[in-house]
Design a protein around this motif. Sequence first.
Motif, mmCIF file in Angstrom:
data_model
loop_
_atom_site.group_PDB
_atom_site.id
_atom_site.type_symbol
_atom_site.label_atom_id
_atom_site.label_comp_id
_atom_site.label_asym_id
_atom_site.label_seq_id
_atom_site.Cartn_x
_atom_site.Cartn_y
_atom_site.Cartn_z
ATOM 1 N N ALA A 1 51.139 35.708 37.602
ATOM 2 C CA ALA A 1 50.371 36.847 38.108
ATOM 3 C C ALA A 1 50.230 37.965 37.073
ATOM 4 C CB ALA A 1 51.025 37.379 39.385
ATOM 5 N N ALA B 1 49.748 30.956 44.052
ATOM 6 C CA ALA B 1 48.822 31.487 45.053
ATOM 7 C C ALA B 1 48.328 32.875 44.643
ATOM 8 C CB ALA B 1 49.497 31.534 46.418
ATOM 9 N N ALA B 2 49.249 33.694 44.129
ATOM 10 C CA ALA B 2 48.852 35.007 43.620
ATOM 11 C C ALA B 2 47.901 34.866 42.442
ATOM 12 C CB ALA B 2 50.095 35.799 43.213
ATOM 13 N N ARG B 3 48.175 33.904 41.595
ATOM 14 C CA ARG B 3 47.317 33.638 40.432
ATOM 15 C C ARG B 3 45.916 33.253 40.880
ATOM 16 N NH1 ARG B 3 49.639 29.864 35.783
ATOM 17 N NH2 ARG B 3 47.938 29.852 34.270
ATOM 18 N N LEU B 4 45.819 32.385 41.903
ATOM 19 C CA LEU B 4 44.517 31.957 42.408
ATOM 20 C C LEU B 4 43.735 33.131 42.979
ATOM 21 C CD1 LEU B 4 42.468 29.790 43.144
ATOM 22 C CD2 LEU B 4 43.799 29.313 45.206
ATOM 23 N N SER B 5 44.411 34.003 43.705
ATOM 24 C CA SER B 5 43.746 35.170 44.266
ATOM 25 C C SER B 5 43.219 36.095 43.168
ATOM 26 C CB SER B 5 44.717 35.927 45.174
ATOM 27 O OG SER B 5 44.104 37.069 45.733
ATOM 28 N N LEU B 6 44.032 36.307 42.141
ATOM 29 C CA LEU B 6 43.603 37.134 41.007
ATOM 30 C C LEU B 6 42.440 36.489 40.264
ATOM 31 C CD1 LEU B 6 47.131 38.149 39.653
ATOM 32 C CD2 LEU B 6 45.450 39.697 40.672
ATOM 33 N N SER C 1 38.447 27.246 37.201
ATOM 34 C CA SER C 1 39.788 26.899 37.657
ATOM 35 C C SER C 1 39.937 25.384 37.654
ATOM 36 C CB SER C 1 40.047 27.459 39.059
ATOM 37 O OG SER C 1 39.033 27.063 39.961
ATOM 38 N N GLN D 1 40.106 34.544 41.493
ATOM 39 C CA GLN D 1 38.869 34.702 42.264
ATOM 40 C C GLN D 1 38.298 36.113 42.099
ATOM 41 O OE1 GLN D 1 40.541 33.558 46.018
ATOM 42 N NE2 GLN D 1 39.954 31.410 45.805
ATOM 43 N N SER D 2 39.172 37.111 42.058
ATOM 44 C CA SER D 2 38.706 38.479 41.824
ATOM 45 C C SER D 2 38.133 38.627 40.419
ATOM 46 C CB SER D 2 39.861 39.462 42.029
ATOM 47 O OG SER D 2 40.356 39.401 43.346
ATOM 48 N N THR E 1 47.046 38.606 34.530
ATOM 49 C CA THR E 1 46.306 39.869 34.537
ATOM 50 C C THR E 1 46.243 40.483 33.143
ATOM 51 O OG1 THR E 1 46.965 40.289 36.829
ATOM 52 C CG2 THR E 1 46.193 42.177 35.545
#
Length: 404
Positions: free
Chosen positions: A272, A317-322, A339, A324-325, A276
């Motif tokens: 994560a 999961a946090a990585r995937l959310s970031l 991805s 997508q943003s 970033t």
Amino acid sequence: MTGRFPREKRDPVARKKARHISPASRSRAMHAMSARAAQGRFVMQVCTDCDKATYPPRDACPHCWGELVWQDRPNGAEILCETIIRTSTDLYFRDHLPWRMGKVALDAGPVALVHLHRDLGVKDRAAVRLMLDRSGNAALFAVPPTGEIDMTDPQLREFIVPVAGKTVLVSDASSAIGLAVVKALHDAGAGLIVAGMQPPERLTDQKHPILNLKGVQPVPLDIVDQVSLTEALSKVGGPLDIVINTDRHVRGGGVSDQANIVEQRRAFDVSAIGFTRLAEACAPMLAGRSHGAFVDLISSDAMVGAADNAAFAAAEAARLSLLQSFRHEMRSAGVRVLSVFTGPVEDEHHQTVPPPKVAPARLASAIVNALHEGREQSCVGDVASDAMARWLADPMLYAREKNL
């Protein structure tokens, strides 16, 4: 380090040319098609009443007003006619004229307007691909059905990310996956491959044959450390076209069973915070490139929590959310964010995991293919493909079944 690839020549005084993206406004039905095109699928809407396929996407069947559902269809076609667009008021197309378009009779049923590869003509058979343009929207592109496709076609290059001659950063080239990715990029003709090496430096890394290939530049890099990241990017010495993030911290353990807070924190730092930092540092560099792309390697555990790899799954999961943003943020700059999902890999982190596992070379080949096809989302191996199919079918059921 071996000799560097010759850098492109640019006039330092000339004003930088503005880069535009293709028109982004689309209907909800068209966005649904784009979501499926991102997976590399060729789909059409089919009526549940009259069983006829339709294109472009609509909210109801144009023949009987029945309900439409998405189905995978054959992508063969015959070219009926062609035209060349020589003028346009759209800023993106004004930069790329002339532009070839054609009308094709799809084997799936409809007659559609498509972008034409330069090797195709009237009455030719073609394979029609559902590809994403620079704004992330689906479009039909007709290519030759057999043989090697000419990747130098200027229209096709607007839908893909060519690797040949490009400068690529691999964030962690010291792992089995990273080494395989460096080798695949070298074989694909990448101009300069900046291979990030996790500290501490190992003597075996300096002598590794892949890291001593021509055009490969090893640099110390820890994406969690801002100083290390800044120093590594300063050594690129020119434009950066593609970033491939292969960093991951795979450790077992649950939440209350065999939990290790130190390892959990490191997993989040890499997946994560490290992601970033890398994305933030590279985004301005990629935004100025004609074929900028950011590729991220993600575990299929990101879709649903894993009881035996709880911290790693949560970090992914946090990585995937970031991701997508980040993909949404970079669309306005025309930068592709891809991805690549994978299950267990045949590496040092999964030695106790039984097959099926993905070979690093296969994973590396899939990353290069995703770039060459402009595919936003790929699943490599049986585990990742099965996980994605079950998650798309019923996320709640898959969450229960995964941890039985």
